[in-house]
Design a protein around this motif. Structure first.
Motif, PDB file in Angstrom:
ATOM      1  N   MET A   1       0.810  -1.215   0.000  1.00 35.94           N
ATOM      2  CA  MET A   1       0.000   0.000   0.000  1.00 35.94           C
ATOM      3  C   MET A   1       0.847   1.271   0.000  1.00 35.94           C
ATOM      4  O   MET A   1       0.435   2.312  -0.517  1.00 35.94           O
ATOM      5  N   GLY A   2       2.029   1.187   0.593  1.00 36.41           N
ATOM      6  CA  GLY A   2       2.910   2.361   0.612  1.00 36.41           C
ATOM      7  C   GLY A   2       3.294   2.759  -0.802  1.00 36.41           C
ATOM      8  O   GLY A   2       3.338   3.950  -1.150  1.00 36.41           O
ATOM      9  N   LEU A   3       3.560   1.749  -1.639  1.00 38.73           N
ATOM     10  CA  LEU A   3       3.910   2.014  -3.034  1.00 38.73           C
ATOM     11  C   LEU A   3       2.708   2.607  -3.777  1.00 38.73           C
ATOM     12  O   LEU A   3       2.843   3.570  -4.539  1.00 38.73           O
TER      13      LEU A   3
ATOM     14  N   ALA B   1       2.557   6.208  -5.597  1.00 40.46           N
ATOM     15  CA  ALA B   1       2.194   6.362  -7.008  1.00 40.46           C
ATOM     16  C   ALA B   1       1.009   7.319  -7.146  1.00 40.46           C
ATOM     17  O   ALA B   1       0.970   8.161  -8.050  1.00 40.46           O
ATOM     18  N   LEU B   2       0.058   7.201  -6.228  1.00 36.21           N
ATOM     19  CA  LEU B   2      -1.097   8.102  -6.262  1.00 36.21           C
ATOM     20  C   LEU B   2      -0.651   9.548  -6.027  1.00 36.21           C
ATOM     21  O   LEU B   2      -1.083  10.470  -6.733  1.00 36.21           O
TER      22      LEU B   2
ATOM     23  N   LEU C   1      -1.252  12.616  -8.520  1.00 36.08           N
ATOM     24  CA  LEU C   1      -1.981  13.817  -8.104  1.00 36.08           C
ATOM     25  C   LEU C   1      -1.157  15.074  -8.365  1.00 36.08           C
ATOM     26  O   LEU C   1      -1.644  16.068  -8.893  1.00 36.08           O
ATOM     27  N   GLY C   2       0.127  14.988  -8.010  1.00 34.18           N
ATOM     28  CA  GLY C   2       1.016  16.139  -8.214  1.00 34.18           C
ATOM     29  C   GLY C   2       1.187  16.438  -9.688  1.00 34.18           C
ATOM     30  O   GLY C   2       1.202  17.601 -10.116  1.00 34.18           O
ATOM     31  N   ALA C   3       1.293  15.359 -10.497  1.00 28.95           N
ATOM     32  CA  ALA C   3       1.491  15.542 -11.939  1.00 28.95           C
ATOM     33  C   ALA C   3       0.232  16.137 -12.566  1.00 28.95           C
ATOM     34  O   ALA C   3       0.293  17.073 -13.369  1.00 28.95           O
ATOM     35  N   ALA C   4      -0.928  15.589 -12.188  1.00 31.24           N
ATOM     36  CA  ALA C   4      -2.167  15.975 -12.863  1.00 31.24           C
ATOM     37  C   ALA C   4      -2.668  17.346 -12.436  1.00 31.24           C
ATOM     38  O   ALA C   4      -3.224  18.082 -13.237  1.00 31.24           O
ATOM     39  N   THR C   5      -2.466  17.697 -11.179  1.00 28.58           N
ATOM     40  CA  THR C   5      -3.072  18.946 -10.722  1.00 28.58           C
ATOM     41  C   THR C   5      -2.079  20.108 -10.670  1.00 28.58           C
ATOM     42  O   THR C   5      -2.493  21.256 -10.656  1.00 28.58           O
TER      43      THR C   5
END
Ligand SMILES: Cc1cc2nc3c(=O)[nH]c(=O)nc-3n(C[C@H](O)[C@H](O)[C@H](O)COP(=O)(O)OP(=O)(O)OC[C@H]3O[C@@H](n4cnc5c(N)ncnc54)[C@H](O)[C@@H]3O)c2cc1C
Length: 564
Positions: free
Chosen positions: A517-519, A523-524, A528-532
């Motif tokens: 889950m840490g991975l 990745a999430l 999020l940083g890339a998309a927003t």
């Protein structure tokens, strides 16, 4: 007095903040300089245990006695930083005679103990392994080092101290055989309120200089041509996403790595290792240490085998032993503290070093060195720090009644109260709406704004005051919201720089725990940083082919209507 300040304290860890508080309360003019944030050094990278002294009861009895005495004092004066968890030394059948030695050592050091059967131990801490045969219960507790330091600094400031973060000592000034002050360089950390002074040098003269730089005490002393033989020893820790235990769990064995688990707020911290290093700024962060923590500690608490690790981190112990002892194994180096009077020791007046010890004993260390400084300066006073509660720990009984006033529902209310203590009313009684910004740690806007008031634009300084971004998402969801709170007081470049530093610091701890889950979370967060915010620097975003409006308003209907 003729000099800029009476006492100059170097280092904004628990020791330095404690010294500044003690001396300021005695009426002395104090300046504290710290090259990063408060808690930038070892204090911000420790395990969070308020020692009962049980860990040292066999091999280091003096430390054990100091710990239990200070443990009792800190529960009184720093109630909002301490959580009464209790602690267990557990025996899975391999402790042998060491169990009785531990018990006798605790009794001799004045540490209250109760011997429990395996069943009784599991009743207290249900997460314990089925093969735990017996345990010794001791008054260990959990302590928040960030809140503790900030409260000390706050009280010092309230008593007239000047506290300068992002201010590095680059030279110690000597006139012959006397230290007369330091030269500092003001850095431009995002929290620094000296942007105009970034990189500038300042000479600060002082009647007396206290070196409270922990593992860097040797480097600092060298600037005054003095030698302090610190033996820095690194320790690794890993944090689970949930609170796997409610009690401090120690393995009952003579010594060794990976033998303690400490509940901390919503998490639990696994620790630790003990590896001597040459340089407290440059040491390897090794994956085997994290594997070892999980492997060994899951023998005591089986749920750890499948636990989600949200981050790992390393700290460096400021161990010291007087010349000549030459202990080979760093785990055998004493945890006692030492006051090195450079007049006595080296014939150089005007400076002393305080090194070693534990966070648990910070107040006592501060009292000892403050007594020494006062004697040197001919000031006849005594410490009040054992009796006077820290800001936030006054009126604990009044807290419960206050919480309903702020319209905060439990568990947000409970968490805010735990962090703010008796400052809750002052911070949370706001007219504006007070939404939760960090959902993992239940931190509201009012708490963030209070921290920004105190810490400036440094979001890592806001983080250590509030715990925002320290939960499951590691800032993935809340970092932006934290940054938004800086605007409009701070301009866009400052806000962006602050957000970058926060996210970088969060990533530093995540990168050694990239599985399961840490991975997925990492990745999430990346997506999020890339998309927003186009944090991946995607040229498609730069040329306008990404419809940012979609993120704000939801996907558009073909007919151009609103949110679907
Ligand atoms: C892995 C690990 C786990 C631990 N767990 C516990 C625990 O559970 N309980 C406990 O009681 N103790 C624990 N300790 C010990 C405890 O953390 C330390 O003893 C204590 O925090 C030391 O505080 P300090 O203020 O002396 O040093 P530090 O916190 O290191 O403070 C020194 C400060 O000096 C600053 N500095 C250095 N050079 C300069 C310069 N040139 N100019 C300006 N500033 C400078 C640094 O940035 C730093 O902030 C642990 C330690 C480690 C490493």
């Amino acid at each position: 007095m003729g000099r800029d300040t009476e006492v100059l304290v170097i280092g904004g860890g628990s020791t330095g903040c404690g010294v500044a508080r003690d001396l300021a309360r005695r009426g002395l003019a104090v300046t504290l300089v710290e090259r990063g944030n408060l808690t930038h050094g070892t204090t911000g990278r420790m395990h969070g245990l308020l020692h009962s002294g049980g860990r040292y009861a066999v091999a280091d009895r003096t430390s054990a006695r100091e710990c239990i005495a200070e443990n009792r004092i800190l529960r009184e004066i720093a109630g909002h930083c301490v959580e009464e968890t209790g602690g267990l030394f557990v025996d899975r059948g391999d402790a042998g005679g060491y169990f009785e030695e531990k018990l006798a050592g605790c009794r001799d050091a004045g540490i209250p103990t109760t011997v429990l059967s395996g069943r009784e131990a599991r009743e207290r801490e249900p997460a314990l392994a089925a093969d735990v045969e017996r345990a010794i219960a001791v008054p260990d507790a959990a302590i928040d080092p960030f809140r503790l330091c900030v409260a000390n600094a706050r009280d010092a400031t309230a008593h007239g101290a000047r506290i300068e973060t992002w201010t590095e000592v680059v030279d110690v000034l000597r006139e012959g055989e006397e230290v007369i002050g330091v030269e500092v360089r003001h850095e431009s950390g995002p929290g620094s309120r000296v942007h105009g002074r970034s990189g500038s040098l300042e000479r600060i003269t002082a009647e007396y200089v206290v070196n409270a730089t922990g593992p860097w005490a040797g480097q600092l002393a060298a600037m005054a041509d003095l030698e302090v033989g610190v033996r820095p020893s690194k320790g690794a820790m890993a944090i689970t996403n949930v609170r796997e235990v409610d009690t401090v769990v120690n393995a009952c064995r003579p010594k060794g790595d990976a033998d303690i688990l400490v509940p901390h707020e919503t998490t639990a911290i696994l620790g630790t290792t003990d590896v001597e290093v040459d340089d407290p700024d440059d040491y390897p962060e090794e994956g085997w240490e994290i594997d070892l923590l999980i492997e060994e500690l899951s023998k005591l608490v089986p749920a750890l085998a499948d636990a989600r690790i949200i981050r790992s981190f390393w700290g460096v112990r400021p161990l010291y032993e007087p010349p000549g002892r030459g202990t080979e194994d760093p785990t055998d180096v004493t945890r006692q503290f030492f006051l090195l009077d450079h007049a006595d020791r080296d014939g150089v007046d005007g400076m002393a070093t305080i090194v070693g010890g534990k966070l648990t004993t910070y107040r006592l260390m501060a009292e000892r060195i403050a007594d020494h400084v006062c004697a040197e300066l001919g000031v006849d006073t005594s410490a009040s720090t054992a009796e006077e509660p820290l800001p936030g720990s006054e009126e604990p009984a009044a807290l419960e009644a206050e919480m309903d006033r702020f319209g905060l529902r439990s568990p947000v209310a409970r968490r805010s109260r735990q962090r703010l203590g008796s400052r809750s009313r002052e911070v949370l009684d706001v007219d504006d709406p007070n939404p939760v910004v960090c959902e993992c740690e239940a931190v509201t806007r009012a708490e963030l704004r209070d921290a920004i008031e105190d810490a400036g634009s440094d979001l890592n300084a806001v983080r250590i005051r509030t715990r925002a971004s320290m939960g499951n998402c590691q800032g993935g969801f809340c970092a932006r919201g934290m940054a938004a709170e800086l605007h409009p007081r701070y301009d866009e470049p400052t806000v962006r720089a602050a957000l970058d530093e926060l996210l970088e610091e969060r990533w530093r701890g995540q990168r050694h725990a990239l599985w399961g889950m840490g991975l997925s979370q990492a990745a999430l967060n990346y997506a999020l940083g890339a998309a927003t915010m186009n944090r991946d620097g995607d040229p498609a975003a730069a040329d306008g082919s990404i419809e940012f409006d979609d993120f704000d308003a939801g996907q558009r209907r073909p007919d151009g209507g609103g949110r679907q």
